[in-house]
Write a protein that holds these residues in place. Structure first.
Motif, short mmCIF file in Angstrom:
data_model
loop_
_atom_site.label_atom_id
_atom_site.label_comp_id
_atom_site.label_asym_id
_atom_site.label_seq_id
_atom_site.Cartn_x
_atom_site.Cartn_y
_atom_site.Cartn_z
N ALA A 23 -2.98 -31.17 -2.87
CA ALA A 23 -2.17 -32.03 -2.00
C ALA A 23 -3.11 -33.11 -1.48
N GLY A 24 -2.91 -34.33 -1.94
CA GLY A 24 -3.83 -35.40 -1.58
C GLY A 24 -5.18 -35.12 -2.21
N LYS A 25 -6.22 -35.03 -1.39
CA LYS A 25 -7.57 -34.74 -1.87
C LYS A 25 -8.00 -33.31 -1.53
N ASN A 26 -7.05 -32.46 -1.14
CA ASN A 26 -7.34 -31.06 -0.84
C ASN A 26 -6.85 -30.16 -1.97
N VAL A 27 -7.69 -29.21 -2.35
CA VAL A 27 -7.32 -28.20 -3.34
C VAL A 27 -7.17 -26.88 -2.60
N THR A 28 -6.01 -26.24 -2.77
CA THR A 28 -5.73 -24.97 -2.10
C THR A 28 -5.66 -23.86 -3.15
N VAL A 29 -6.37 -22.77 -2.86
CA VAL A 29 -6.35 -21.58 -3.70
C VAL A 29 -5.75 -20.46 -2.87
N ASN A 30 -4.71 -19.80 -3.40
CA ASN A 30 -4.06 -18.71 -2.70
C ASN A 30 -4.13 -17.46 -3.58
N PHE A 31 -4.63 -16.37 -3.02
CA PHE A 31 -4.80 -15.14 -3.79
C PHE A 31 -3.57 -14.24 -3.79
N ASN A 32 -2.51 -14.60 -3.09
CA ASN A 32 -1.24 -13.85 -3.12
C ASN A 32 -1.45 -12.35 -2.93
N ASN A 33 -2.23 -11.99 -1.91
CA ASN A 33 -2.51 -10.60 -1.53
C ASN A 33 -3.34 -9.83 -2.56
N GLU A 34 -3.96 -10.52 -3.49
CA GLU A 34 -4.87 -9.89 -4.45
C GLU A 34 -6.19 -9.61 -3.75
N SER A 54 -18.02 -23.14 -4.04
CA SER A 54 -18.09 -22.36 -2.81
C SER A 54 -17.69 -20.93 -3.08
N SER A 55 -18.11 -20.05 -2.18
CA SER A 55 -17.64 -18.66 -2.21
C SER A 55 -16.30 -18.60 -1.51
N ILE A 56 -15.44 -17.70 -1.96
CA ILE A 56 -14.13 -17.53 -1.34
C ILE A 56 -14.15 -16.23 -0.56
N THR A 57 -13.77 -16.34 0.71
CA THR A 57 -13.82 -15.16 1.59
C THR A 57 -12.47 -14.83 2.22
N SER A 58 -11.45 -15.65 1.97
CA SER A 58 -10.14 -15.39 2.59
C SER A 58 -9.04 -15.51 1.54
N GLN A 59 -7.86 -15.05 1.88
CA GLN A 59 -6.72 -15.09 0.95
C GLN A 59 -6.33 -16.51 0.58
N THR A 60 -6.54 -17.45 1.50
CA THR A 60 -6.24 -18.86 1.23
C THR A 60 -7.48 -19.68 1.51
N GLU A 61 -7.90 -20.44 0.53
CA GLU A 61 -9.10 -21.28 0.65
C GLU A 61 -8.70 -22.73 0.38
N VAL A 62 -9.14 -23.64 1.25
CA VAL A 62 -8.84 -25.05 1.08
C VAL A 62 -10.16 -25.80 0.92
N ALA A 63 -10.27 -26.54 -0.18
CA ALA A 63 -11.46 -27.35 -0.45
C ALA A 63 -11.10 -28.81 -0.26
N SER A 64 -11.81 -29.49 0.62
CA SER A 64 -11.59 -30.92 0.86
C SER A 64 -12.48 -31.72 -0.07
N LEU A 65 -11.87 -32.54 -0.92
CA LEU A 65 -12.61 -33.33 -1.89
C LEU A 65 -12.40 -34.82 -1.64
N ASP A 66 -12.49 -35.22 -0.37
CA ASP A 66 -12.25 -36.61 0.03
C ASP A 66 -13.17 -37.60 -0.65
N GLU A 67 -14.41 -37.17 -0.97
CA GLU A 67 -15.38 -38.10 -1.57
C GLU A 67 -15.17 -38.31 -3.06
N MET A 68 -14.31 -37.52 -3.67
CA MET A 68 -14.07 -37.62 -5.12
C MET A 68 -13.06 -38.73 -5.41
N PRO A 69 -13.26 -39.46 -6.51
CA PRO A 69 -12.27 -40.48 -6.89
C PRO A 69 -10.97 -39.82 -7.36
N ASN A 70 -9.89 -40.58 -7.30
CA ASN A 70 -8.60 -40.09 -7.79
C ASN A 70 -8.73 -39.72 -9.26
#
Length: 92
Positions: A23-34, A54-70
């Motif tokens: 969504a925009g420049k954010n990437v969301t990873v959801n583990f769906n209770n896995e 990055s390491s993932i430590t929660s069920q939902t992880e959001v990575a902000s990639l604002d510095e990356m080009p479209n």
């Protein structure tokens, strides 16, 4: 009659435990209770160069990639030895 005439689909019994979306420049990873077991998030440009890790430590992880080009990126999630890779489009 061919031996393949009865085959009209292949059932995948393993559910898709990880969902990835941008969504925009954010990437969301959801583990769906896995269960999370030594999970890692890697983002690559289409040249195969890593641009985020990055390491993932929660069920939902959001990575902000604002510095990356479209553009398109490959998001790879490794959990418990299994790897899932999805293509996402980042835009401002």
């Amino acid at each position: 009659m061919s031996p393949f005439d009865f085959l009209n689909s292949i059932n995948d019994t393993k559910k898709n435990e990880v969902s990835v979306y941008a969504a925009g420049k954010n990437v969301t990873v959801n583990f769906n209770n896995e269960k999370i077991d030594n999970a890692r998030l890697m983002v690559y440009n289409l040249l195969g160069q890593p641009v985020y890790a990055s390491s993932i430590t929660s069920q939902t992880e959001v990575a902000s990639l604002d510095e990356m080009p479209n553009g398109y990126y490959l998001v790879s999630v490794k959990n418990a030895g299994a790897v899932s890779t999805k293509r996402v489009f980042l835009s401002k």
